[in-house]
Design a protein around this motif. Sequence first.
Motif, short mmCIF file in Angstrom:
data_model
loop_
_atom_site.label_atom_id
_atom_site.label_comp_id
_atom_site.label_asym_id
_atom_site.label_seq_id
_atom_site.Cartn_x
_atom_site.Cartn_y
_atom_site.Cartn_z
N ASP A 61 0.83 -1.22 0.00
CA ASP A 61 0.00 0.00 0.00
C ASP A 61 0.86 1.26 0.00
O ASP A 61 0.69 2.16 0.84
CB ASP A 61 -0.93 0.00 1.21
CG ASP A 61 -2.05 -1.02 1.10
OD1 ASP A 61 -2.48 -1.31 -0.02
OD2 ASP A 61 -2.49 -1.52 2.17
N VAL A 62 1.78 1.35 -0.94
CA VAL A 62 2.76 2.44 -0.93
C VAL A 62 2.14 3.77 -1.37
O VAL A 62 2.63 4.84 -0.96
CB VAL A 62 3.98 2.10 -1.79
CG1 VAL A 62 4.73 0.92 -1.20
CG2 VAL A 62 3.57 1.81 -3.23
N ALA A 63 1.10 3.75 -2.16
CA ALA A 63 0.48 5.01 -2.59
C ALA A 63 -0.16 5.72 -1.41
O ALA A 63 -0.03 6.94 -1.26
CB ALA A 63 -0.55 4.74 -3.69
N TRP A 67 5.74 6.02 3.34
CA TRP A 67 6.87 5.67 4.20
C TRP A 67 7.27 4.21 4.09
O TRP A 67 8.35 3.82 4.55
CB TRP A 67 6.54 5.98 5.67
CG TRP A 67 5.18 5.53 6.09
CD1 TRP A 67 4.04 6.28 6.14
CD2 TRP A 67 4.79 4.19 6.50
NE1 TRP A 67 2.98 5.50 6.55
CE2 TRP A 67 3.41 4.23 6.78
CE3 TRP A 67 5.48 3.00 6.66
CZ2 TRP A 67 2.71 3.10 7.21
CZ3 TRP A 67 4.79 1.88 7.08
CH2 TRP A 67 3.42 1.94 7.34
N ILE A 68 6.42 3.39 3.46
CA ILE A 68 6.68 1.94 3.43
C ILE A 68 8.01 1.58 2.76
O ILE A 68 8.80 0.82 3.32
CB ILE A 68 5.49 1.20 2.80
CG1 ILE A 68 4.29 1.23 3.75
CG2 ILE A 68 5.87 -0.25 2.46
CD1 ILE A 68 3.02 0.62 3.17
N PRO A 69 8.32 2.10 1.55
CA PRO A 69 9.60 1.70 0.94
C PRO A 69 10.81 2.07 1.78
O PRO A 69 11.78 1.30 1.86
CB PRO A 69 9.60 2.45 -0.40
CG PRO A 69 8.15 2.68 -0.70
CD PRO A 69 7.51 2.92 0.63
N GLY A 70 10.76 3.23 2.42
CA GLY A 70 11.88 3.64 3.27
C GLY A 70 12.03 2.73 4.47
O GLY A 70 13.16 2.41 4.88
N CYS A 89 3.05 -9.44 12.81
CA CYS A 89 2.02 -9.26 11.80
C CYS A 89 2.54 -8.44 10.62
O CYS A 89 3.36 -8.93 9.85
CB CYS A 89 0.75 -8.68 12.41
SG CYS A 89 -0.72 -8.97 11.40
N LEU A 90 2.13 -7.18 10.46
CA LEU A 90 2.70 -6.35 9.41
C LEU A 90 4.22 -6.30 9.55
O LEU A 90 4.94 -6.31 8.54
CB LEU A 90 2.12 -4.93 9.47
CG LEU A 90 2.73 -3.91 8.49
CD1 LEU A 90 2.52 -4.33 7.04
CD2 LEU A 90 2.17 -2.52 8.76
N GLY A 91 4.72 -6.26 10.78
CA GLY A 91 6.17 -6.25 10.98
C GLY A 91 6.83 -7.50 10.44
O GLY A 91 7.93 -7.44 9.87
N ALA A 92 6.17 -8.66 10.58
CA ALA A 92 6.70 -9.90 10.02
C ALA A 92 6.69 -9.83 8.49
O ALA A 92 7.63 -10.28 7.83
CB ALA A 92 5.88 -11.09 10.50
N GLN A 93 5.64 -9.26 7.94
CA GLN A 93 5.55 -9.11 6.49
C GLN A 93 6.60 -8.13 5.98
O GLN A 93 7.20 -8.34 4.91
CB GLN A 93 4.14 -8.65 6.12
CG GLN A 93 3.07 -9.68 6.47
CD GLN A 93 1.68 -9.07 6.60
OE1 GLN A 93 1.43 -7.96 6.14
NE2 GLN A 93 0.77 -9.81 7.22
N MET A 94 6.86 -7.08 6.74
CA MET A 94 7.93 -6.15 6.39
C MET A 94 9.28 -6.86 6.39
O MET A 94 10.11 -6.63 5.51
CB MET A 94 7.96 -4.99 7.39
CG MET A 94 6.81 -4.01 7.26
SD MET A 94 7.17 -2.80 5.97
CE MET A 94 5.83 -1.65 6.24
N MET A 95 9.51 -7.72 7.36
CA MET A 95 10.76 -8.46 7.41
C MET A 95 10.88 -9.38 6.20
O MET A 95 11.95 -9.48 5.59
CB MET A 95 10.85 -9.27 8.71
CG MET A 95 11.08 -8.42 9.95
SD MET A 95 11.09 -9.40 11.48
CE MET A 95 12.56 -10.39 11.27
N ALA A 96 9.79 -10.05 5.83
CA ALA A 96 9.82 -10.91 4.66
C ALA A 96 10.16 -10.11 3.40
O ALA A 96 10.99 -10.53 2.59
CB ALA A 96 8.48 -11.63 4.50
#
Length: 226
Positions: A61-63, A67-70, A89-96
């Motif tokens: 959901d970068v649009a 801040w997500i790509p950074g 949760c989202l943090g685990a997905q961010m790590m992946a």
Amino acid sequence: MKSALIVRHVPYEGCAGYRAPVEAAGYAIDRIDVTDPAFATADLTAPHLLIVMGGPMGVYDVAEHPWIPGEIAALSRRLVADRPTLGICLGAQMMAAALGSDVYNGSGCEIGFAPVDLTPDLTSPLRHLAGVPVLHWHGDTFDLPDGTELLATTPRYRQGFRRGRNLLALQFHAEMGEDARFEAWLDYLDCPNHRGSLTEQYRTLGPAAVRAGQAMIGEWLAGVES
């Protein structure tokens, strides 16, 4: 003291029940919100421990959330350095995503308390969760990153992985069970009929989930290599 930094994506998703074992392990906890202007330049590699929490948004959901790509780039630098990192949760997905795996919308939402199926690894700190219903609140999933070990599943999704001693990613919420901010989670439900049953589950199953989650995190922190 050792430093722990919590990355918070929404105000109502903090470390909740995990705060106690983190502090007991000798960490002084600080936090930063992704909406804080300072987050764009925050050094996520510096803290002894990084805890990346959940949120209702998706990694893709970068649009809506620029801040997500950074965050993924900063998290990638930390993971390359093998600094102790916990994702929820989202943090685990961010790590992946930071480890090069795809994160995507799954086949449906898992919401409510249910146990996870553990891989047969007696060295996994997730052994404390055996048979214990924990809170699930997710609809996204991820491909297992290269070089990681799958720790838990449900019939629908992967639920946790680790890499060595320092990286632990959990899709479920064993930190939630006694936190009043759960009321804010319920406000996001599309189906009001589920609210009563979830409130009852939270009341009856939440405390045991938190105790098991605290034992899990305490054991993991005892083995990290700072």
